[in-house]
Design an enzyme around this catalytic site. Structure first.
Site, mmCIF file in Angstrom:
data_model
loop_
_atom_site.group_PDB
_atom_site.id
_atom_site.type_symbol
_atom_site.label_atom_id
_atom_site.label_comp_id
_atom_site.label_asym_id
_atom_site.label_seq_id
_atom_site.Cartn_x
_atom_site.Cartn_y
_atom_site.Cartn_z
ATOM 1 N NE ARG A 235 2.539 13.350 27.899
ATOM 2 C CZ ARG A 235 1.453 13.909 27.360
ATOM 3 N NH1 ARG A 235 1.324 13.971 26.047
ATOM 4 N NH2 ARG A 235 0.514 14.433 28.130
ATOM 5 C CD GLU A 264 6.779 17.482 24.383
ATOM 6 O OE1 GLU A 264 6.708 16.689 23.432
ATOM 7 O OE2 GLU A 264 5.780 18.002 24.923
ATOM 8 C CG HIS A 296 2.601 18.252 22.860
ATOM 9 N ND1 HIS A 296 3.296 17.596 23.836
ATOM 10 C CD2 HIS A 296 1.319 17.849 22.995
ATOM 11 C CE1 HIS A 296 2.474 16.843 24.535
ATOM 12 N NE2 HIS A 296 1.267 16.974 24.036
#
Ligand code: NAI
Length: 330
Positions: A235, A264, A296
């Site tokens: 993360r 993000e 991601h």
């Protein structure tokens, strides 16, 4: 069950439609990320919201969803740092997730970032396409024999450790719950300080919690070896990006490979190629030749997408049949 998907991409539609053949739920897909401004998109009769990593499920959103008749939040992800669990519990909205889906997908992506940033694969690819066959600046180092520090040895971290052992690395790990089988395989559990001080490569595989937020910060970076390579597929909030930018500028961090970024939700999963990006920290980060960023995509394999869709719909089926929710977080 009538399920409303937020942040739905074409691949979500395709994998969930396939997995739904055996369930025959009503599925409706919206491409917008969920936030307090668009909970009104829930139509009467829809009783499940299926959300992804950048959908915001704070107290306001959960309250509004409850008012609109939502009975269950089904996360199609493992991480749940985007959900206010206390608020969900107070509102009596159960939250289910997909705790494990192909840990290999993410662990292998972490290795991909490490290998590609070390051996300058993106630069090499561009050079060869331009018929520039020189090697200057493409030098990397052997992964064999290096010390790799792994923080978090759950499903994904454990696979990553085993791959690194296979490369012939010395693997140090830190976790609240050491994994005996990894220890037997040769992984040595140590405290975070030892990982910081002795690792040539550090890979983060722990969840984002108040304890792990900005685990990599100015002080912890100062403890690392000069030239350390940092990989983060977990993360974005695990890293204080501004501190990392400074350490890249002064040459302390040797390379950075990330699949996740603190801010993000304003960038990832969208085509912003024609937009003016307002995030200056991001803009600086993308200028470094020794930084490799993917948006991601660690989870993005056929195997993982199939498992995510099947587990999510099975979670919802259990709720519909009033069976115990094995993947319930709250
Ligand atoms: P997991 O729950 O199996 O493992 C997490 C491990 O971290 C556990 O062993 C836990 O004890 C440990 N941990 C928790 N707090 C810690 C701390 N303060 N210090 C050290 N260790 C700590 O989770 P899994 O499936 O391995 O996923 C890890 C993370 O990867 C997830 O939390 C998620 O944020 C991220 N992820 C990223 C994906 C991507 O596409 N890039 C996809 C899936 C997960």
């Amino acid at each position: 069950m009538n399920i409303l998907f937020f942040s739905a991409q074409p691949y979500d539609k395709s994998y969930f439609t396939k997995a739904n053949v055996s369930h025959q739920f009503q599925l409706r897909f919206l491409e917008y990320p969920l936030n307090a401004d668009n909970t009104a998109l829930v139509k009467p009769g829809e009783n499940v919201v299926c959300a992804f990593v950048n959908d915001k499920l704070d107290a306001t959103v959960l309250t509004q969803l409850k008012e609109r008749g939502i009975e269950l939040i089904a996360l199609r992800a493992a991480g749940f740092n985007n959900v206010d669990l206390k608020a969900a519990a107070a509102l009596k909205i159960p939250v289910v997730r997909v705790p494990a889906y192909s840990p290999h997908a993410v662990a292998e992506h972490a290795v991909t970032l490490l290998m590609a940033v070390n051996r300058k694969i993106c630069k090499a690819y561009n050079r060869v396409r331009e018929s520039n066959f020189t090697l200057n600046g493409l030098e990397g180092f052997d992964i064999f024999g290096k010390t790799v520090g792994v923080i978090g040895t759950g499903n994904i971290g454990a696979v990553f450790c085993k791959i690194m052992l296979g490369f012939g690395c010395r693997v140090l790990a830190h976790d609240l719950y050491p994994n005996e089988s990894l220890q037997q395989a040769g992984v040595q559990y140590v405290d975070v300080d030892t990982i910081l001080k002795t690792s040539d490569i550090i890979s983060l595989h722990c969840p984002l919690t108040p304890e792990t937020k900005h685990l990599i910060n100015e002080q912890t970076i100062a403890q690392t070896k000069k030239g350390v390579v940092i990989i983060n597929t977990s993360r974005g909030g695990l890293i204080d990006t501004k501190a990392v930018v400074e350490a890249l500028k002064n040459g302390h961090i040797g390379a950075l490979g990330i699949d996740v970024y603190e801010q993000e939700e304003h960038l990832f999963f969208q085509d912003l190629s024609g937009a003016i990006i307002q995030d200056d920290v991001w803009a600086r980060l993308t200028t470094f030749p020794n930084v490799l960023i993917t948006s991601h995509q660690g989870f993005f394999t056929q195997e993982a997408l199939t498992q995510i869709a099947e587990t999510t719909l099975n979670n919802i089926a259990k709720f519909a049949n009033k069976e115990p929710l094995v993947n319930q977080i709250v």
